[in-house]
Design a protein around this motif. Sequence first.
Motif, PDB file in Angstrom:
ATOM      1  N   SER A   1       0.833  -1.204   0.000  1.00  0.00           N
ATOM      2  CA  SER A   1       0.000   0.000   0.000  1.00  0.00           C
ATOM      3  C   SER A   1       0.869   1.255   0.000  1.00  0.00           C
ATOM      4  O   SER A   1       0.519   2.251  -0.626  1.00  0.00           O
ATOM      5  CB  SER A   1      -0.976  -0.008   1.177  1.00  0.00           C
ATOM      6  OG  SER A   1      -0.299   0.334   2.355  1.00  0.00           O
ATOM      7  N   LEU A   2       2.008   1.195   0.682  1.00  0.00           N
ATOM      8  CA  LEU A   2       2.912   2.354   0.659  1.00  0.00           C
ATOM      9  C   LEU A   2       3.404   2.623  -0.754  1.00  0.00           C
ATOM     10  O   LEU A   2       3.449   3.770  -1.206  1.00  0.00           O
ATOM     11  CB  LEU A   2       4.127   2.095   1.575  1.00  0.00           C
ATOM     12  CG  LEU A   2       3.903   2.284   3.065  1.00  0.00           C
ATOM     13  CD1 LEU A   2       5.107   1.779   3.838  1.00  0.00           C
ATOM     14  CD2 LEU A   2       3.646   3.742   3.395  1.00  0.00           C
ATOM     15  N   ASP A   3       3.744   1.547  -1.462  1.00  0.00           N
ATOM     16  CA  ASP A   3       4.231   1.698  -2.834  1.00  0.00           C
ATOM     17  C   ASP A   3       3.155   2.290  -3.740  1.00  0.00           C
ATOM     18  O   ASP A   3       3.398   3.237  -4.470  1.00  0.00           O
ATOM     19  CB  ASP A   3       4.670   0.330  -3.393  1.00  0.00           C
ATOM     20  CG  ASP A   3       5.979  -0.126  -2.778  1.00  0.00           C
ATOM     21  OD1 ASP A   3       6.716   0.745  -2.292  1.00  0.00           O
ATOM     22  OD2 ASP A   3       6.254  -1.341  -2.774  1.00  0.00           O
ATOM     23  N   ILE A   4       1.972   1.708  -3.655  1.00  0.00           N
ATOM     24  CA  ILE A   4       0.931   2.152  -4.585  1.00  0.00           C
ATOM     25  C   ILE A   4       0.462   3.568  -4.228  1.00  0.00           C
ATOM     26  O   ILE A   4       0.151   4.368  -5.109  1.00  0.00           O
ATOM     27  CB  ILE A   4      -0.233   1.136  -4.664  1.00  0.00           C
ATOM     28  CG1 ILE A   4      -1.003   1.370  -5.956  1.00  0.00           C
ATOM     29  CG2 ILE A   4      -1.143   1.193  -3.463  1.00  0.00           C
ATOM     30  CD1 ILE A   4      -1.830   0.214  -6.395  1.00  0.00           C
ATOM     31  N   ASN A   5       0.469   3.901  -2.955  1.00  0.00           N
ATOM     32  CA  ASN A   5       0.048   5.245  -2.558  1.00  0.00           C
ATOM     33  C   ASN A   5       1.003   6.310  -3.100  1.00  0.00           C
ATOM     34  O   ASN A   5       0.552   7.361  -3.566  1.00  0.00           O
ATOM     35  CB  ASN A   5      -0.040   5.354  -1.033  1.00  0.00           C
ATOM     36  CG  ASN A   5      -1.328   4.731  -0.520  1.00  0.00           C
ATOM     37  OD1 ASN A   5      -2.260   4.507  -1.284  1.00  0.00           O
ATOM     38  ND2 ASN A   5      -1.371   4.433   0.763  1.00  0.00           N
ATOM     39  N   SER A   6       2.294   6.039  -3.054  1.00  0.00           N
ATOM     40  CA  SER A   6       3.210   7.057  -3.568  1.00  0.00           C
ATOM     41  C   SER A   6       3.074   7.160  -5.090  1.00  0.00           C
ATOM     42  O   SER A   6       3.248   8.224  -5.670  1.00  0.00           O
ATOM     43  CB  SER A   6       4.646   6.782  -3.146  1.00  0.00           C
ATOM     44  OG  SER A   6       5.067   5.562  -3.655  1.00  0.00           O
ATOM     45  N   GLU A   7       2.673   6.047  -5.737  1.00  0.00           N
ATOM     46  CA  GLU A   7       2.449   6.075  -7.180  1.00  0.00           C
ATOM     47  C   GLU A   7       1.203   6.882  -7.527  1.00  0.00           C
ATOM     48  O   GLU A   7       1.129   7.544  -8.553  1.00  0.00           O
ATOM     49  CB  GLU A   7       2.255   4.624  -7.642  1.00  0.00           C
ATOM     50  CG  GLU A   7       2.908   4.304  -8.950  1.00  0.00           C
ATOM     51  CD  GLU A   7       2.710   2.839  -9.265  1.00  0.00           C
ATOM     52  OE1 GLU A   7       3.584   2.059  -8.858  1.00  0.00           O
ATOM     53  OE2 GLU A   7       1.692   2.463  -9.880  1.00  0.00           O
ATOM     54  N   LEU A   8       0.211   6.832  -6.636  1.00  0.00           N
ATOM     55  CA  LEU A   8      -1.067   7.502  -6.903  1.00  0.00           C
ATOM     56  C   LEU A   8      -1.032   9.003  -6.592  1.00  0.00           C
ATOM     57  O   LEU A   8      -1.962   9.726  -6.942  1.00  0.00           O
ATOM     58  CB  LEU A   8      -2.179   6.861  -6.063  1.00  0.00           C
ATOM     59  CG  LEU A   8      -2.683   5.493  -6.508  1.00  0.00           C
ATOM     60  CD1 LEU A   8      -3.589   4.903  -5.442  1.00  0.00           C
ATOM     61  CD2 LEU A   8      -3.432   5.599  -7.833  1.00  0.00           C
ATOM     62  N   LEU A   9       0.034   9.436  -5.907  1.00  0.00           N
ATOM     63  CA  LEU A   9       0.071  10.811  -5.416  1.00  0.00           C
ATOM     64  C   LEU A   9      -0.224  11.874  -6.490  1.00  0.00           C
ATOM     65  O   LEU A   9      -1.098  12.726  -6.283  1.00  0.00           O
ATOM     66  CB  LEU A   9       1.418  11.069  -4.723  1.00  0.00           C
ATOM     67  CG  LEU A   9       1.596  12.432  -4.083  1.00  0.00           C
ATOM     68  CD1 LEU A   9       0.612  12.638  -2.945  1.00  0.00           C
ATOM     69  CD2 LEU A   9       3.020  12.607  -3.573  1.00  0.00           C
ATOM     70  N   PRO A  10       0.448  11.832  -7.674  1.00  0.00           N
ATOM     71  CA  PRO A  10       0.158  12.877  -8.670  1.00  0.00           C
ATOM     72  C   PRO A  10      -1.315  12.911  -9.069  1.00  0.00           C
ATOM     73  O   PRO A  10      -1.911  13.986  -9.151  1.00  0.00           O
ATOM     74  CB  PRO A  10       1.035  12.476  -9.862  1.00  0.00           C
ATOM     75  CG  PRO A  10       2.104  11.602  -9.288  1.00  0.00           C
ATOM     76  CD  PRO A  10       1.484  10.901  -8.129  1.00  0.00           C
ATOM     77  N   GLU A  11      -1.910  11.734  -9.276  1.00  0.00           N
ATOM     78  CA  GLU A  11      -3.337  11.676  -9.655  1.00  0.00           C
ATOM     79  C   GLU A  11      -4.208  12.278  -8.574  1.00  0.00           C
ATOM     80  O   GLU A  11      -5.177  12.974  -8.850  1.00  0.00           O
ATOM     81  CB  GLU A  11      -3.771  10.220  -9.848  1.00  0.00           C
ATOM     82  CG  GLU A  11      -3.343   9.623 -11.171  1.00  0.00           C
ATOM     83  CD  GLU A  11      -3.779   8.170 -11.262  1.00  0.00           C
ATOM     84  OE1 GLU A  11      -4.949   7.882 -10.953  1.00  0.00           O
ATOM     85  OE2 GLU A  11      -2.920   7.331 -11.625  1.00  0.00           O
ATOM     86  N   MET A  12      -3.884  11.991  -7.341  1.00  0.00           N
ATOM     87  CA  MET A  12      -4.688  12.484  -6.225  1.00  0.00           C
ATOM     88  C   MET A  12      -4.636  14.007  -6.155  1.00  0.00           C
ATOM     89  O   MET A  12      -5.639  14.667  -5.901  1.00  0.00           O
ATOM     90  CB  MET A  12      -4.187  11.904  -4.887  1.00  0.00           C
ATOM     91  CG  MET A  12      -4.365  10.425  -4.747  1.00  0.00           C
ATOM     92  SD  MET A  12      -6.061   9.892  -4.963  1.00  0.00           S
ATOM     93  CE  MET A  12      -6.831  10.490  -3.480  1.00  0.00           C
ATOM     94  N   VAL A  13      -3.458  14.556  -6.396  1.00  0.00           N
ATOM     95  CA  VAL A  13      -3.320  16.013  -6.337  1.00  0.00           C
ATOM     96  C   VAL A  13      -4.121  16.640  -7.469  1.00  0.00           C
ATOM     97  O   VAL A  13      -4.839  17.624  -7.281  1.00  0.00           O
ATOM     98  CB  VAL A  13      -1.826  16.405  -6.400  1.00  0.00           C
ATOM     99  CG1 VAL A  13      -1.681  17.910  -6.547  1.00  0.00           C
ATOM    100  CG2 VAL A  13      -1.109  15.938  -5.146  1.00  0.00           C
ATOM    101  N   GLU A  14      -4.045  15.999  -8.656  1.00  0.00           N
ATOM    102  CA  GLU A  14      -4.811  16.510  -9.801  1.00  0.00           C
ATOM    103  C   GLU A  14      -6.295  16.532  -9.488  1.00  0.00           C
ATOM    104  O   GLU A  14      -7.014  17.448  -9.859  1.00  0.00           O
ATOM    105  CB  GLU A  14      -4.558  15.631 -11.015  1.00  0.00           C
ATOM    106  CG  GLU A  14      -3.507  16.210 -11.950  1.00  0.00           C
ATOM    107  CD  GLU A  14      -3.230  15.273 -13.097  1.00  0.00           C
ATOM    108  OE1 GLU A  14      -4.186  14.936 -13.826  1.00  0.00           O
ATOM    109  OE2 GLU A  14      -2.058  14.863 -13.240  1.00  0.00           O
ATOM    110  N   SER A  15      -6.757  15.511  -8.767  1.00  0.00           N
ATOM    111  CA  SER A  15      -8.187  15.398  -8.487  1.00  0.00           C
ATOM    112  C   SER A  15      -8.690  16.557  -7.626  1.00  0.00           C
ATOM    113  O   SER A  15      -9.881  16.788  -7.523  1.00  0.00           O
ATOM    114  CB  SER A  15      -8.491  14.074  -7.796  1.00  0.00           C
ATOM    115  OG  SER A  15      -7.990  14.123  -6.481  1.00  0.00           O
TER     116      SER A  15
END
Lengths: 383, 392
Positions: free
Chosen positions: A140-154
Amino acid sequence: MNEIIKIISNEFRAIGTNIPILIVLILGNVGYGFLYNLLYNTNVYKEAPIAIVDMSQSDLSRHFVDYIDATQQVKVVSKTMNFDEAKRMLIEREIVGFLYIPSELKEEIMKGNQAQCVVYGSTLSFLDYLNIYEAVNFASLDINSELLPEMVESLNMIDVLFLANDKAVDIVNEPLYNSSEGYGTYLIPPVMVIIIFQTLMITVAMRCGEEKSTRLRDNKTTSWGYSIKIVLGKAFTNVMIYSVFSVFFLGLLPLIFDLPHLGNSLDIIIMMIPYLFASVFFCLSLSPLYTDGDMPLFFIVFMSVPLVFLTGISYPLELMPWHWKIFHYLIPTAPATLAFVKLDCMGGDLSNVVPEMITLWGQCAVYFILSTIIFHFSSTKNK
Amino acid sequence: MNYEFMKGGFFAVVKRECLVLTSRPLYLFTALVFPLFALFFMTTIFGDGMIDSIPVAIVDEDDSRMSRNITRLCSAVPEIRVTQVVANTAEARDALLSKEIYGYLIIPNEFESDVNANKNTSLTLCYHYAFLSVGSEVLQGFLNVLRIIAVNPLQETANFLGIDEKTVESIASPISISAHPLYNPSLNYTSYLSFPYFWVLFQILILLNIAYSFGIEYKNGKIRDCLIAGNRKFTNVVLGKMFPYVIIFSSVAIFANVLMFNVLEFDLSSSIFAIIAVCVLFILATCSIAIFLFSIYPNLPIIISFISMFGSLGATFAGVTFPVNAMYPFFEKLSYFFPIRHFVVMTDYLRFESHAFIYYWEHLIVLMSFNILIILATVILKHKYKAASYGH
């Protein structure tokens, strides 16, 4: 002095001609040593079987599952959309846990919300639970850091877009003194020290019991001096024999089975001297209990598991009730095991084992006096 | 009905064995006091059973506002307790070697300025794995704060921009994990180990008591007396000698179960009668394997050493701490020859599942099958006795 040498040679002869004692010494020591190492030689518990209840069935959930499956701790053996099916597999021991991914995983994350996944892990063995807990958390730590840019865009806010460039801090894991994170490399070094104590006790006890049952004890004199010589003679004999076995257990087996071996050999020898003497004196002090050659085994074998606990290696000594902590200081194997782990597994030196060394030398003194008194009075009584 | 069996043989052996048992206090000690000691030991050794508030250190090489914030966050989780803040790793290692702490977190020099400059930086989490159980708790404790710490820089920027905490949390960990440890939600060591390990210790005593009670007769040349008491039938001798022990061990089993499940209130999903019944079956199976092993080589000192080893291996093959399926396949298969393996599987079901029978019936059959060994042992002992008599 001559008398002590005579006692030592008598002891050697008695031990060398006693088949059961020889069996314990040779087969017992070598057998136990190899067997325990082989039992835990797989060392690291890998690929605990787990299932995934993927209600989301999205590319994101599949990606997350790939991350989990890539860890060495678990192996995804089943993917299902049926919670009850996963529960059945868990009850029937086909898996040791499962991860529930909610149906709205992707939608929630697209909206910029948090989605909660649930880990159900069996605690019938804590290692199973630890494996699934670690695997899912690291993934989950790995995937969360991968998702960070998308989350900020949202967030849809121009002025926060640069947040996506903020780097999350890397976390480096470093398991100390057991770099393979293995169960064998954790358990076997202390167990080796305990086996030395146990077989030593069995040998001494069988010899005392045999003496008692056949009334062979040499009670030609009741002087204190002779009692001291008897105790010292027996102690030196056993310490000499067990010096060889200590090299086998603590020197050879760690090499063969690739166990942690960071210690300085001289430090270990200095620690083993009071340990072996304290063990023999301790065992001789209990000699009134050895009514025959076989009875001691009851006590000694039965104590094997409690001894592991009393060392404080598998469960912290600080959390034990006071009455069990006392036993830690009464039985030589507890401080010696701790000292050995500090020296050989943790790479410490003698300055790090001062409390244990004081305890061991203290035990040597106390049990030497006690065993001399006991031998003196038992020979007086025999006479 | 064979009244001879009722009157003379069997009961005469039982009576004789009761006299032997009461002839020396040591026998009652090994059969009754040692098991009770094991029960006391296993139910009290873990204190309250919770490994929490484990002392850890923070190696704060940065000594900044951000590093102090991290120290504060680490103090907030129940698993760990920050007892020391030290300036370098050497100090932390010394504390570790003297067992003052069980792990530490290294915050590197220039951490805050690197974060602010958006440079790559890392936190190093060290945990004591020579003490695996404590080390894994430290790891879990640190993992609980890890997510917050890892996104600390993000949080700082977001706070500056006035974005609320909840949104920051969603951005930082879009996938959050909630953990449900099944069967033992608080990961309590007493609930985990007390029951199975009491039985591991008890089975060692059962094996030794039975082997000793037969062995001492052979050693002292009294087996003929036993046979005379048992109407010259080995069946009477074997069953008659075992009977008082089975009664004593079963009484201990009832007491232990009532203590654990009724007084100490360990979890139990089935009826206490079911678990007592399984315990009695286990006692019978263990007695059977003890007499069988003895019959193969009825020499007391040697067989008792072997049986000791067999009993000690039960601690490993019970599969409670290290799963048997993680061992070499040979050892995994070997574990099925140990009654304790089946007993642990069955009692796990009884303790934690309702309708347990449908899951464990295969193990029940195996456990009951161990009793066949009594017949084998009787035949072997009889055969060996005859051979020895002809020899004379």
